[in-house]
Design a protein around this motif. Structure first.
Motif, PDB file in Angstrom:
ATOM      1  N   ARG A 341       0.814  -1.270  -0.139  1.00  0.00           N
ATOM      2  CA  ARG A 341       0.063   0.012   0.027  1.00  0.00           C
ATOM      3  C   ARG A 341       0.735   1.294   0.061  1.00  0.00           C
ATOM      4  N   GLU A 342       2.166   1.133   0.379  1.00  0.00           N
ATOM      5  CA  GLU A 342       2.978   2.349   0.603  1.00  0.00           C
ATOM      6  C   GLU A 342       4.478   1.941  -0.046  1.00  0.00           C
ATOM      7  N   VAL A 343       4.411   1.636  -1.342  1.00  0.00           N
ATOM      8  CA  VAL A 343       5.522   1.155  -1.846  1.00  0.00           C
ATOM      9  C   VAL A 343       6.371   2.497  -2.129  1.00  0.00           C
ATOM     10  N   ASP A 344       7.687   2.547  -1.492  1.00  0.00           N
ATOM     11  CA  ASP A 344       8.614   3.457  -1.293  1.00  0.00           C
ATOM     12  C   ASP A 344       9.621   2.923  -2.171  1.00  0.00           C
ATOM     13  N   ALA A 345      10.092   3.431  -3.310  1.00  0.00           N
ATOM     14  CA  ALA A 345      10.768   3.015  -4.187  1.00  0.00           C
ATOM     15  C   ALA A 345      12.327   2.929  -3.490  1.00  0.00           C
ATOM     16  N   ASP A 346      13.016   4.319  -2.792  1.00  0.00           N
ATOM     17  CA  ASP A 346      14.195   4.122  -2.268  1.00  0.00           C
ATOM     18  C   ASP A 346      14.316   3.234  -1.086  1.00  0.00           C
ATOM     19  N   ARG A 347      13.257   2.848  -0.259  1.00  0.00           N
ATOM     20  CA  ARG A 347      13.474   2.114   0.680  1.00  0.00           C
ATOM     21  C   ARG A 347      13.415   0.600   0.237  1.00  0.00           C
ATOM     22  N   LEU A 348      12.822   0.507  -0.723  1.00  0.00           N
ATOM     23  CA  LEU A 348      12.586  -1.006  -1.590  1.00  0.00           C
ATOM     24  C   LEU A 348      13.987  -1.307  -2.282  1.00  0.00           C
TER      25      LEU A 348
END
Length: 394
Positions: A341-348
């Motif tokens: 629900r909260e895809v954070d590309a940098d954190r991913l």
């Protein structure tokens, strides 16, 4: 004595995970009880008969059951279909010695769901089993807390009327207990897909990343925010895939249901690189071959994850339900979950790089956990044989 076994569910409808659960059950029955006669009441009877070689009947009399009824005639047809389905389901159940619902998330609403669709069909099945004294077994199913009162009531009564219940993870059993179902005798075991054979493949292709995508719009309680959730998921996934490509990586997009094709098309158009390709997969065996060929996997759909874990490929999950966290914890990868629900590309990307760093260790862990999962499923199938009429087929 020939035992007649019916299988029930949204099978043959395009969801590879559902069909994989049926494949695992049929593999067990054909190996341990070759004289059993099997047929299905399901969503896509033509597809089930063609692929698995068993007779199959359409679950719903009304072929437009899952289309929105906007005209008066369509509304009347849907209403009539509910009454007809009650008689059809009762007649089908009474012809069998046992009916099995193999796996699938039949006791959950983690994706959008209407009460008078599948929940009503499952209730008819379990009620018919009780009326005809035909045991209905919910084997390795998924469950989750349900906000909608009508859906929750139908699911609760279906579970109570079933003769046998087992779950694919502990949160599923906990959810049913919270709904008021006595789960004191219910077992938990790995997902049925872990009983499927692992295809023989070559060594992983250096640098290849499989990204399993999903037409994700949130759950049954997120209908008002569905488009916002989908856009956030898609934008974050596109940014992640683009970052991998900019690093010179090759990306292979995977799906697990026909509805996911639109997400694949959106990513291909947005990234626009020959390094990004899409796989055509028609079964869990196809998904296992694709994920085995990759060095790492990032995926959303539950059975995309299972296939990657089953072949021992280090995997990062975009999680949208408790079943994902439970699966990853069972396989020793609970540190590698990211919220869908909260895809954070940098954190991913940070989590992905940690996954790659620990890949050799994680591959060893997955070998051990797969061996354990296979043993646990063997034990459960033996228990199932002892507790139902299947033992008479020998």
């Amino acid at each position: 004595m020939t035992v007649r076994v019916g299988v029930f569910g949204l099978l043959g409808s395009g969801n590879l995970g559902n069909d994989g659960s049926l494949e695992a059950l049929l593999g067990y029955l054909r190996g341990a009880h070759p004289d059993v006669v099997v047929d299905a009441l399901c969503g896509g009877p033509e597809a089930v008969s063609a692929r698995f070689g068993i007779p199959a009947t359409r679950m719903h009399w009304n072929r437009g059951e899952y289309r929105t009824a906007s005209r008066a005639g369509a509304v009347v047809t849907k209403g009539a279909g509910k009454a007809v389905d009650a008689f059809r389901t009762f007649a089908w159940v009474r012809r069998h010695d046992v009916v099995i619902v193999p796996g699938m998330g039949v006791l959950e609403a983690t994706l959008p769901l209407r009460p008078w669709g599948f929940p009503y069909a499952l209730f008819l099945l379990c009620a018919s089993g009780r009326l005809t004294r035909t045991p209905v077994a919910l084997v390795g199913v998924g469950a989750a807390p349900i906000g909608s009162r009508p859906v929750r009531a139908l699911v609760r009564w279906s579970a109570r009327l079933a003769a046998h219940r087992s779950y694919r993870d502990a949160p599923s059993r906990d959810a049913m207990r919270a709904m008021g179902v006595d789960t004191s005798r219910d077992e938990v075991h790995p997902d049925l897909a872990f009983a499927l054979p692992v295809p023989q493949v070559d060594a992983p292709s250096p640098g290849l990343v499989c990204v399993g995508v999903m037409a994700f719009h949130g759950g049954n309680d997120d209908r008002a925010r569905a488009e916002e959730i989908h856009r956030r998921y898609l934008d974050g996934t596109i940014r992640f895939v683009r970052a991998l490509v900019e690093e010179g990586r090759r990306v292979r997009l995977l799906t697990g249901d026909g509805v996911d094709a639109a997400v694949v098309d959106a990513i291909l158009e947005a990234v626009d690189s020959p390094r990004v390709t899409a796989a055509r997969t028609d079964s869990l065996a196809d998904l296992m071959r694709e994920t085995a060929a990759a060095e790492t996997v990032v995926a959303t759909r539950y059975h995309n994850l299972i296939c990657a874990l089953r072949v021992g490929t280090p995997t990062l999950a975009l999680s949208y339900a408790a079943k994902t966290e439970a699966l990853m914890a069972r396989m020793g990868l609970d540190a590698f979950c990211h919220p869908a629900r909260e895809v954070d590309a940098d954190r991913l990307l940070e989590q992905f790089r940690e996954l790659e760093k620990r890949a050799p260790e994680l591959r060893r862990t997955l070998v051990e956990r797969n061996r354990l999962a296979t043993r646990q499923l063997d034990d459960h199938f033996t228990l199932l044989t002892m507790s139902l009429a299947l033992r008479e087929a020998r």
